[in-house]
Write a protein that holds these residues in place. Structure first.
Motif, short mmCIF file in Angstrom:
data_model
loop_
_atom_site.label_atom_id
_atom_site.label_comp_id
_atom_site.label_asym_id
_atom_site.label_seq_id
_atom_site.Cartn_x
_atom_site.Cartn_y
_atom_site.Cartn_z
N GLU A 48 -0.52 -14.68 -20.25
CA GLU A 48 -1.56 -14.27 -21.18
C GLU A 48 -1.24 -12.89 -21.75
N ILE A 49 -1.91 -12.55 -22.85
CA ILE A 49 -1.74 -11.26 -23.50
C ILE A 49 -3.09 -10.57 -23.53
N ARG A 50 -3.12 -9.33 -23.10
CA ARG A 50 -4.35 -8.54 -23.14
C ARG A 50 -4.58 -8.05 -24.56
N LEU A 51 -5.77 -8.31 -25.09
CA LEU A 51 -6.11 -7.85 -26.43
C LEU A 51 -6.47 -6.37 -26.39
N PRO A 52 -6.05 -5.60 -27.39
CA PRO A 52 -6.44 -4.19 -27.44
C PRO A 52 -7.97 -4.07 -27.45
N ASP A 53 -8.49 -3.13 -26.69
CA ASP A 53 -9.95 -3.00 -26.57
C ASP A 53 -10.63 -2.85 -27.93
N ARG A 54 -10.01 -2.11 -28.83
CA ARG A 54 -10.67 -1.85 -30.11
C ARG A 54 -10.74 -3.08 -31.00
N ALA A 65 -0.38 -16.58 -24.22
CA ALA A 65 0.88 -16.39 -24.94
C ALA A 65 1.40 -17.77 -25.33
N ALA A 66 1.92 -17.89 -26.54
CA ALA A 66 2.38 -19.19 -27.03
C ALA A 66 3.68 -19.02 -27.80
N ARG A 67 4.49 -20.06 -27.79
CA ARG A 67 5.76 -20.02 -28.51
C ARG A 67 5.55 -20.09 -30.01
N SER A 68 4.42 -20.69 -30.44
CA SER A 68 4.12 -20.78 -31.86
C SER A 68 2.66 -21.18 -32.03
N TRP A 69 2.19 -21.03 -33.25
CA TRP A 69 0.83 -21.46 -33.60
C TRP A 69 0.65 -22.95 -33.33
N ASN A 70 1.62 -23.75 -33.74
CA ASN A 70 1.52 -25.20 -33.55
C ASN A 70 1.53 -25.58 -32.07
N ASP A 98 5.44 -17.86 -35.27
CA ASP A 98 6.56 -18.73 -34.90
C ASP A 98 7.25 -18.32 -33.61
N SER A 99 6.74 -17.29 -32.94
CA SER A 99 7.34 -16.85 -31.68
C SER A 99 6.31 -16.01 -30.93
N GLN A 100 6.57 -15.77 -29.64
CA GLN A 100 5.67 -14.91 -28.88
C GLN A 100 5.71 -13.48 -29.40
N GLU A 101 6.87 -13.07 -29.89
CA GLU A 101 6.98 -11.71 -30.44
C GLU A 101 6.10 -11.57 -31.68
N GLU A 102 6.14 -12.58 -32.54
CA GLU A 102 5.31 -12.53 -33.74
C GLU A 102 3.83 -12.62 -33.38
N GLN A 103 3.50 -13.42 -32.38
CA GLN A 103 2.12 -13.50 -31.92
C GLN A 103 1.62 -12.12 -31.48
N ALA A 104 2.44 -11.41 -30.70
CA ALA A 104 2.04 -10.09 -30.21
C ALA A 104 1.85 -9.11 -31.36
N LYS A 105 2.69 -9.20 -32.38
CA LYS A 105 2.55 -8.31 -33.53
C LYS A 105 1.27 -8.61 -34.31
N LEU A 106 0.94 -9.89 -34.45
CA LEU A 106 -0.30 -10.24 -35.12
C LEU A 106 -1.51 -9.75 -34.33
N ILE A 107 -1.44 -9.88 -33.01
CA ILE A 107 -2.52 -9.38 -32.17
C ILE A 107 -2.69 -7.88 -32.36
N ALA A 108 -1.57 -7.15 -32.35
CA ALA A 108 -1.63 -5.70 -32.52
C ALA A 108 -2.19 -5.30 -33.87
N ALA A 109 -2.02 -6.18 -34.87
CA ALA A 109 -2.53 -5.90 -36.22
C ALA A 109 -3.96 -6.40 -36.42
N GLY A 110 -4.56 -6.98 -35.37
CA GLY A 110 -5.95 -7.39 -35.47
C GLY A 110 -6.18 -8.78 -36.00
N VAL A 111 -5.13 -9.60 -36.10
CA VAL A 111 -5.31 -10.97 -36.57
C VAL A 111 -5.92 -11.80 -35.45
#
Length: 268
Positions: A48-54, A65-70, A98-111
């Motif tokens: 799992e990935i911890r979401l930023p508190d804010r 955590a997922a390998r992709s959206w699909n 499309d990857s766990q790395e991209e998922q983490a970046k989207l999370i960090a950007a608030g998506v």
């Protein structure tokens, strides 16, 4: 022609190179989001990935955590998949990764991630309104999206009834709140997703392709590396002679309004 215009807007805003950042409001700590002090041990949330508190909703501190959206959607029920696919279409594929790395970046950007959308789906309008009025970034996003749904439902209900929809209280209230909190989400987060949310809300309320064209440009300036690809795809939907046509003179005022929202709490 439209593709060239959107590409020029993106280039002028500094997106000629392929940026790997996803938002000015995002933390710069990288893909892995460490648990806050006092949080459960990492082993308790393996995978799992911890979401930023804010960014997070109170009820959703972690997402899978997922390998992709699909891949993530493949683990959900058919009804939940359908809801998320519809939301992703509304926001022009902005929710995909499309990857766990991209998922983490989207999370960090608030998506918002699938778990957050599904949690928000179960919340009442009143609960989301409380979060939004308290300036919760995700609360503002989800409340604006909910009010857009309410607006579209009200417009569909009144279609063919012969009544003036502009004076219907459900239309007025939902439209106003959708626009207000879409703007507030943009001001609070400076997230590329908030730009797409803003564009989607205003495009569906006022019509015309200018709002999404402006949103694509602003999202690119906020760091969305996919904006150029999205501009190309959007161009395939909007060509000269489309109905309604793209009014080039409207792009700059819409973008200017969005930037005023972005700097509402943090002036230049």
């Amino acid at each position: 022609m439209v593709r060239g215009i959107l590409a020029c807007l993106v280039f002028v805003l500094g997106l000629g190179s392929c940026s790997t950042e996803t938002g000015n409001a995002a933390p710069s700590s990288g893909e892995t989001i460490a648990p806050a002090s006092g949080a459960p041990a990492a082993d308790d949330h393996a995978g799992e990935i911890r979401l930023p508190d804010r960014w997070r909703l109170p009820a959703v501190p972690y997402v899978k955590a997922a390998r992709s959206w699909n891949d993530r959607l493949s683990t959900l029920s058919g009804a939940d998949r359908s809801k998320l696919e519809s939301l992703n279409a509304r926001y022009y594929g902005m929710l995909e990764f499309d990857s766990q790395e991209e998922q983490a970046k989207l999370i960090a950007a608030g998506v918002p991630m699938p778990e957050e959308w599904l949690a928000a789906e179960k919340m009442s309008d009143e609960t989301l309104a409380v979060l939004a009025t308290a300036n919760s970034p995700k609360g503002s996003m989800f409340f604006a999206n909910r009010q857009l749904d309410r607006y579209l439902d009200a417009m569909q209900r009144l279609e063919g009834m012969g009544s003036d929809r502009d004076f219907d209280s459900a239309v007025i209230n939902s439209k106003t709140q959708a626009m207000v909190y879409a703007g507030n989400a943009l001001a609070l987060t400076r997230s590329p997703f908030a730009a797409y949310l803003y564009g989607s809300v205003f495009a569906r309320i006022y019509g015309g392709p200018e709002y999404m064209a402006a949103a694509i440009s602003v999202a690119g300036a906020l760091g969305d590396r996919r904006s150029q690809e999205l501009a190309t795809g959007y161009d395939q939907r909007v060509e000269w002679g489309s109905s309604p046509p793209l009014r080039l003179g409207s792009l700059a005022p819409i973008e200017a309004t969005m930037w005023l929202e972005i700097h509402r709490y943090r002036p230049l």
